[in-house]
Design a protein around this motif. Structure first.
Motif, PDB file in Angstrom:
ATOM      1  N   TYR A  81       0.728  -0.976   0.043  1.00 44.48           N
ATOM      2  CA  TYR A  81       0.068   0.095   0.021  1.00 44.48           C
ATOM      3  C   TYR A  81       0.737   1.178   0.041  1.00 44.48           C
ATOM      4  O   TYR A  81       0.702   2.153  -0.734  1.00 44.48           O
ATOM      5  N   ALA A  82       1.997   1.145   0.689  1.00 40.39           N
ATOM      6  CA  ALA A  82       2.939   2.235   0.881  1.00 40.39           C
ATOM      7  C   ALA A  82       3.436   2.764  -0.728  1.00 40.39           C
ATOM      8  O   ALA A  82       3.515   3.951  -1.168  1.00 40.39           O
ATOM      9  N   LEU A  83       3.723   1.807  -1.291  1.00 47.69           N
ATOM     10  CA  LEU A  83       4.134   1.880  -2.806  1.00 47.69           C
ATOM     11  C   LEU A  83       3.046   2.522  -3.382  1.00 47.69           C
ATOM     12  O   LEU A  83       3.391   3.440  -4.504  1.00 47.69           O
ATOM     13  N   GLU A  84       1.885   1.893  -3.316  1.00 47.15           N
ATOM     14  CA  GLU A  84       0.785   2.663  -4.407  1.00 47.15           C
ATOM     15  C   GLU A  84       0.513   3.932  -3.939  1.00 47.15           C
ATOM     16  O   GLU A  84       0.396   4.896  -5.100  1.00 47.15           O
ATOM     17  N   VAL A  85       0.633   4.533  -2.960  1.00 44.85           N
ATOM     18  CA  VAL A  85       0.241   5.756  -2.450  1.00 44.85           C
ATOM     19  C   VAL A  85       1.511   6.626  -2.847  1.00 44.85           C
ATOM     20  O   VAL A  85       1.093   7.637  -3.321  1.00 44.85           O
ATOM     21  N   ALA A  86       2.666   6.179  -2.680  1.00 42.97           N
ATOM     22  CA  ALA A  86       3.932   6.876  -3.175  1.00 42.97           C
ATOM     23  C   ALA A  86       3.692   7.115  -4.567  1.00 42.97           C
ATOM     24  O   ALA A  86       4.057   8.447  -5.308  1.00 42.97           O
ATOM     25  N   ALA A  87       3.265   6.271  -5.486  1.00 43.92           N
ATOM     26  CA  ALA A  87       3.330   6.319  -6.969  1.00 43.92           C
ATOM     27  C   ALA A  87       1.972   7.201  -7.151  1.00 43.92           C
ATOM     28  O   ALA A  87       2.140   8.122  -8.285  1.00 43.92           O
ATOM     29  N   ALA A  88       0.841   7.353  -6.364  1.00 44.22           N
ATOM     30  CA  ALA A  88      -0.455   8.130  -7.006  1.00 44.22           C
ATOM     31  C   ALA A  88       0.092   9.615  -6.393  1.00 44.22           C
ATOM     32  O   ALA A  88      -0.361  10.616  -7.168  1.00 44.22           O
ATOM     33  N   ARG A  89       0.660   9.758  -5.282  1.00 44.87           N
ATOM     34  CA  ARG A  89       1.270  11.043  -5.103  1.00 44.87           C
ATOM     35  C   ARG A  89       2.163  11.718  -5.992  1.00 44.87           C
ATOM     36  O   ARG A  89       1.930  12.975  -6.413  1.00 44.87           O
ATOM     37  N   HIS A  90       3.098  10.830  -6.549  1.00 46.12           N
ATOM     38  CA  HIS A  90       3.916  11.335  -7.600  1.00 46.12           C
ATOM     39  C   HIS A  90       3.198  11.755  -8.852  1.00 46.12           C
ATOM     40  O   HIS A  90       3.573  12.975  -9.469  1.00 46.12           O
ATOM     41  N   ARG A  91       2.139  11.113  -9.100  1.00 43.74           N
ATOM     42  CA  ARG A  91       1.379  11.402 -10.506  1.00 43.74           C
ATOM     43  C   ARG A  91       0.869  12.678 -10.025  1.00 43.74           C
ATOM     44  O   ARG A  91       0.731  13.550 -11.117  1.00 43.74           O
ATOM     45  N   LEU A  92      -0.044  12.969  -8.965  1.00 49.80           N
ATOM     46  CA  LEU A  92      -0.606  14.435  -8.671  1.00 49.80           C
ATOM     47  C   LEU A  92       0.457  15.358  -8.727  1.00 49.80           C
ATOM     48  O   LEU A  92       0.068  16.461  -9.230  1.00 49.80           O
ATOM     49  N   ALA A  93       1.482  15.122  -8.051  1.00 50.78           N
ATOM     50  CA  ALA A  93       2.583  16.368  -8.089  1.00 50.78           C
ATOM     51  C   ALA A  93       3.266  16.629  -9.255  1.00 50.78           C
ATOM     52  O   ALA A  93       3.949  17.754  -9.646  1.00 50.78           O
ATOM     53  N   SER A  94       3.484  15.452 -10.124  1.00 53.73           N
ATOM     54  CA  SER A  94       4.023  15.944 -11.495  1.00 53.73           C
ATOM     55  C   SER A  94       3.152  16.266 -12.610  1.00 53.73           C
ATOM     56  O   SER A  94       2.112  15.933 -12.976  1.00 53.73           O
ATOM     57  N   PRO A  95       3.426  17.484 -13.189  1.00 56.55           N
ATOM     58  CA  PRO A  95       2.802  17.917 -14.304  1.00 56.55           C
ATOM     59  C   PRO A  95       2.543  17.122 -15.451  1.00 56.55           C
ATOM     60  O   PRO A  95       1.547  17.006 -16.069  1.00 56.55           O
ATOM     61  N   ALA A  96       3.501  16.122 -15.621  1.00 62.41           N
ATOM     62  CA  ALA A  96       3.227  15.134 -16.711  1.00 62.41           C
ATOM     63  C   ALA A  96       2.371  14.076 -16.310  1.00 62.41           C
ATOM     64  O   ALA A  96       1.463  13.709 -16.971  1.00 62.41           O
ATOM     65  N   GLY A  97       2.594  13.793 -15.121  1.00 59.41           N
ATOM     66  CA  GLY A  97       1.534  12.873 -14.330  1.00 59.41           C
ATOM     67  C   GLY A  97       0.148  13.234 -14.444  1.00 59.41           C
ATOM     68  O   GLY A  97      -0.669  12.369 -14.542  1.00 59.41           O
ATOM     69  N   LEU A  98       0.045  14.579 -13.988  1.00 58.27           N
ATOM     70  CA  LEU A  98      -1.182  15.029 -13.884  1.00 58.27           C
ATOM     71  C   LEU A  98      -2.183  15.253 -15.309  1.00 58.27           C
ATOM     72  O   LEU A  98      -3.244  14.985 -15.309  1.00 58.27           O
ATOM     73  N   ALA A  99      -1.120  15.569 -16.129  1.00 59.99           N
ATOM     74  CA  ALA A  99      -1.651  15.479 -17.709  1.00 59.99           C
ATOM     75  C   ALA A  99      -2.139  14.109 -18.125  1.00 59.99           C
ATOM     76  O   ALA A  99      -3.269  13.939 -18.906  1.00 59.99           O
ATOM     77  N   ALA A 100      -1.553  13.255 -17.715  1.00 62.89           N
ATOM     78  CA  ALA A 100      -1.899  11.866 -18.192  1.00 62.89           C
ATOM     79  C   ALA A 100      -3.122  11.438 -17.454  1.00 62.89           C
ATOM     80  O   ALA A 100      -4.152  10.949 -18.127  1.00 62.89           O
ATOM     81  N   LEU A 101      -3.244  11.752 -16.182  1.00 62.66           N
ATOM     82  CA  LEU A 101      -4.752  11.511 -15.599  1.00 62.66           C
ATOM     83  C   LEU A 101      -6.011  12.158 -16.283  1.00 62.66           C
ATOM     84  O   LEU A 101      -7.116  11.792 -16.119  1.00 62.66           O
ATOM     85  N   LEU A 102      -5.693  13.446 -16.748  1.00 58.44           N
ATOM     86  CA  LEU A 102      -6.666  14.084 -17.472  1.00 58.44           C
ATOM     87  C   LEU A 102      -6.901  13.893 -18.846  1.00 58.44           C
ATOM     88  O   LEU A 102      -7.931  13.989 -19.503  1.00 58.44           O
ATOM     89  N   ASP A 103      -5.679  13.353 -19.463  1.00 59.11           N
ATOM     90  CA  ASP A 103      -5.972  12.669 -20.900  1.00 59.11           C
ATOM     91  C   ASP A 103      -6.519  11.410 -20.993  1.00 59.11           C
ATOM     92  O   ASP A 103      -5.602  10.241 -21.002  1.00 59.11           O
ATOM     93  N   ARG A 104      -7.807  11.293 -21.226  1.00 57.04           N
ATOM     94  CA  ARG A 104      -8.297   9.994 -21.515  1.00 57.04           C
ATOM     95  C   ARG A 104      -8.680   9.637 -22.716  1.00 57.04           C
ATOM     96  O   ARG A 104      -9.408  10.452 -23.339  1.00 57.04           O
ATOM     97  N   PRO A 105      -8.125   8.898 -23.353  1.00 58.22           N
ATOM     98  CA  PRO A 105      -8.279   8.299 -24.884  1.00 58.22           C
ATOM     99  C   PRO A 105      -9.620   7.881 -24.968  1.00 58.22           C
ATOM    100  O   PRO A 105     -10.047   7.445 -24.080  1.00 58.22           O
ATOM    101  N   ARG A 106     -10.402   7.810 -26.029  1.00 55.31           N
ATOM    102  CA  ARG A 106     -11.642   7.547 -26.236  1.00 55.31           C
ATOM    103  C   ARG A 106     -11.564   5.925 -26.734  1.00 55.31           C
ATOM    104  O   ARG A 106     -10.847   5.692 -27.702  1.00 55.31           O
TER     105      ARG A 106
END
Length: 762
Positions: A354-379
């Motif tokens: 769980y610690a690894l999962e949370v660390a990865a999720a925090r990194h995505r939110l804090a990273s502009p590239a990771g945040l962009a990927a969360l918002l970029d949802r292909p159809r």
């Protein structure tokens, strides 16, 4: 980034779960180099010391006056989504939105503050950290006899609030799945770990059972139920004691075996005194912060499924159905050193994962590239003729699981080629979620059969449906197309198909047909192996449901095979028959040749050896219609309205099929319900690694009868296999089983150019 965080509760001190959550999320963003401007609605009137601590932690603290007496309940007894937004907050939000330089991201804590997002334009990324689900909250509490004392609203109001965001953060996966159904916003899971730099506490060597909780009625109710099922005097007689800390101590009195610490300034006061932490939480939603906190501090934990919701738990002691079951497990922990070691090891592994999962999720939110990927949802366009939303058959359950997993990564369109009357249409829409779109073929004339189809495909070709699909692709170009089942593969040659085309095979049909012929049966799909491989070669990616088929296909189509196992929700272990009742052996299946033949063989060849042991055989599903009536000890239930309720009554499960091919969904369900099972090799096709522990593999009549006899006679063996089966099922077929496959496809789809729609004359 300049980040504006808006909250109704302070981040300091971290003496409540929501405060710890806010502090941890913002600390992660701050440590990544972002500026944190903390806008606090003074709803809880924190003392000066807390305000000073917040000013030290963040770049700015903006205090907004708030009078709780003015909070409305305009949908009495429920709240409208903006009932707690007062004029002072409106003025503050407007002023913050007018600031220059503008904020890059606004993070609102709780959906009932989502009104703040309406003040910011498209240049600012708008995020809601949901914390919890508030639709249905009051009703859920009332169902267990508790009054709602916080915000609660309707599904429509909550959806309206969530839709104001670009991204909704769920604190655990089960709630993310809910949000994908009810909002048009993108969703992501951001779990919680306390921002505590201290190393975990050393393991204890005593028999103290600890509980930490506030005076929240959910906590006190669960604790009462636990203490009623494991009286402190009984714990003391076993050499242990129960230690309770926090507001939950109110109304309790110290007795032999029960120590009350009362409110503690640091949770470590409790954790240092406890060798095991229990969380008997019943009901409620959200992530249980005290479960996560105890794991992070190095303590073994036993709890209910609700207490571990959202965690990648695999063991029955992390998925107990209620507080009484937690008490039974705690009693076993007191009595067995081996069980204590098992709980400790599993809890430590869970904490690390769980610690690894949370660390990865925090990194995505804090990273502009990771945040962009969360918002970029292909159809993704999914094509099927199976009404999967019914969920009553194995193929429907499989497609439903794929849709649920895809919904978290893609904007999902469904092109359904069958008939859709009104009620079915609404059910199909609901299954897609509010971002999803449902399409059915519209008359567009006919097109000629494209070159390149195989004989199998030419026999199934429909020019009108292909014309409708081509018109749809022109109007609504996707980045990826997924076709369900080989029988619709001819649609792969439609004009306008994107580069990324995927076939979800469900089964290798040519091999399945060969398997049927070995037993004198004719499969409804007949296709040579070479022709099926030629069809599969026409797709850029091919999904295999189980590892054996994936390996076989990978050798023939290297680099294009995706292992996409079947996934089931986080099911509870089966409760079994009532105490004192004869052991119940069960089978559930549709009216297929393999089910009929396998069950007849079981009843003729195996059941006569098992019936004298006092067991009962219970059969459910369409297969009952062809079974002989009046067999001693055999109960034919026919079709049952709730298959999981039927499985919940079983002590042992069987799957006696000996031909068929493909993954057997009912075998997977048995494992995920923790049912000790006797299974043929065919029933286990594509499942490996659990023979003799998680299930009994029977290769002939003697092994089948022997395996069943052992489970009927030996309750301890039954329990061991049940616990191993549950862990095996969660590990291989749990809620996240499809996540890697869908994430990989979404990554490929993001590389496919987005085309503009074109008008098509009809």
């Amino acid at each position: 980034m300049r980040i504006l965080a808006i909250s109704p509760t302070p981040s300091h001190p971290q003496d409540a779960g929501n405060r710890a959550r806010i502090h941890a999320v913002l600390s992660g963003l701050k440590s990544a180099g972002h500026a944190i401007h903390f806008c606090l609605l003074m709803r809880e009137n924190p003392p000066p010391a807390a305000l000073a601590a917040m000013r030290d932690a963040w770049d700015e603290v903006i205090e907004v006056p708030h009078d709780r007496a003015q909070e409305a309940r305009s949908l009495d007894p429920l709240n409208a989504i903006d009932d707690w937004i007062l004029p002072e907050a409106e003025a503050a939000f407007a002023a913050l939105a007018a600031r220059q330089p503008r904020f890059d991201l606004v993070l609102v804590n709780y959906v009932f503050l989502s009104r703040a997002l309406t003040f910011f334009d498209h240049r600012t990324i708008k995020v809601i950290d949901a914390h919890d689900i508030f639709a249905g909250r009051a009703e859920a509490l009332a169902a267990i006899g508790l009054e709602n004392r916080f915000f609660a609203t309707t599904p429509e109001e909550e959806s309206a609030g969530l839709d104001r965001a670009d991204l909704v953060l769920a604190i655990q996966d089960e709630e993310r799945r809910h949000f994908t159904l009810v909002t048009r916003a993108a969703t992501a899971t951001l779990g919680h770990l306390p921002a505590d730099p201290r190393p975990p506490l050393p393991p204890g060597d005593g028999l103290a059972i600890g509980y930490l909780g506030s005076s929240n009625p959910l906590n006190t109710r669960a604790l009462r139920h636990f203490l009623a099922a494991l009286p402190p005097a009984e714990a003391a007689a076993a050499g242990g004691r129960i230690v309770v800390a926090g507001g939950a101590c109110q109304g309790l009195e110290e007795t032999p075996g029960l120590t009350l610490l009362g409110p503690v300034p640091d949770p470590d006061t409790l954790y240092a005194a406890a060798d095991l932490v229990v969380n008997p939480h019943e009901g409620g939603t959200g992530l249980k912060i005290k479960t996560v906190e105890a794991l992070a501090r190095g303590r073994p934990v036993i709890g209910t499924a609700a207490a571990f919701a959202g965690l990648p738990a695999e063991h029955v002691f992390h998925a107990a159905p209620d507080a009484a079951a937690v008490a039974r497990l705690a009693r076993r922990w007191l009595a067995s050193a081996g069980f204590r070691e098992e709980v400790a090891e599993a809890s430590a592994r869970l904490a690390d994962r769980y610690a690894l999962e949370v660390a990865a999720a925090r990194h995505r939110l804090a990273s502009p590239a990771g945040l962009a990927a969360l918002l970029d949802r292909p159809r993704l366009l999914m094509i099927t003729d199976v009404p999967y939303w019914r969920g009553s058959l194995g193929n429907q359950a499989r497609i439903g699981a794929v849709v649920e997993a895809a919904r978290e990564q893609f904007d999902l369109d469904l092109f359904f080629t069958g008939e859709l009357p009104g009620a079915e249409r609404e059910a199909a829409r609901r299954a897609l979620g509010r971002r999803g779109r449902l399409f059915t073929p519209k008359p567009s004339g006919e097109v000629e059969m494209p070159w390149g189809l195989t004989p199998f495909e030419r026999a199934r070709f429909d020019g009108a449906t292909l014309a409708a699909l081509e018109a749809h692709l022109a109007r609504n170009p996707p980045q990826a197309v997924m076709i369900q089942y080989l029988r619709l593969s001819w649609m792969r040659l439609a004009r306008g198909m994107p580069k990324l085309t995927v076939l979800d095979t469900h089964d290798v049909m040519s091999l399945r047909a060969q398997n049927f012929r070995l037993f004198g049966q004719e499969h409804f799909i007949q296709i040579p192996v070479a022709e099926e491989l030629r069809i599969l070669d026409g797709f850029s990616q091919v999904m295999a449901i189980q590892a054996e088929e994936a390996r076989w296909l990978e050798a023939l189509l290297p680099g294009r095979i995706i292992l996409a196992p079947h996934a089931l929700p986080a099911l509870l272990p089966a409760r079994g028959s009532p105490q004192g009742h004869p052991p119940r052996i069960g089978f559930i299946g549709g009216d297929s040749p393999m089910n009929r033949d396998g069950l007849r063989w079981l009843m003729d060849q195996v059941w006569p050896a098992i019936r004298p042991l006092g067991a009962e055989l219970h059969v459910a599903g369409g297969v009952c219609t062809e079974m002989p009536k009046g067999r001693p000890g055999v109960v034919l239930h026919g079709e049952v309205p709730d298959q999981q309720a039927f499985l919940d009554t079983l002590d042992i499960a069987v799957n006696p099929v000996f031909y068929g091919g493909g993954l057997k969904i009912k075998t997977v369900e048995y494992l995920c319900r923790g049912l000790p099972s006797v299974l043929t090799a065919e029933a286990l096709f594509g499942i490996q690694g659990g023979a003799g522990t998680a299930y009994a593999l029977a290769e002939d009549r003697a092994q089948f009868a022997g395996g069943l006899a052992t489970l009927v006679r030996d309750g301890a063996a039954r329990r061991r296999m049940a616990e191993a089966a549950f862990a095996f099922g969660r590990r291989h077929f749990g809620p996240r089983a499809l996540e890697p496959a869908m994430a990989g496809l979404a990554g490929l789809a993001r590389g496919v150019p987005r085309l503009s729609p074109v008008s098509v004359a009809v």
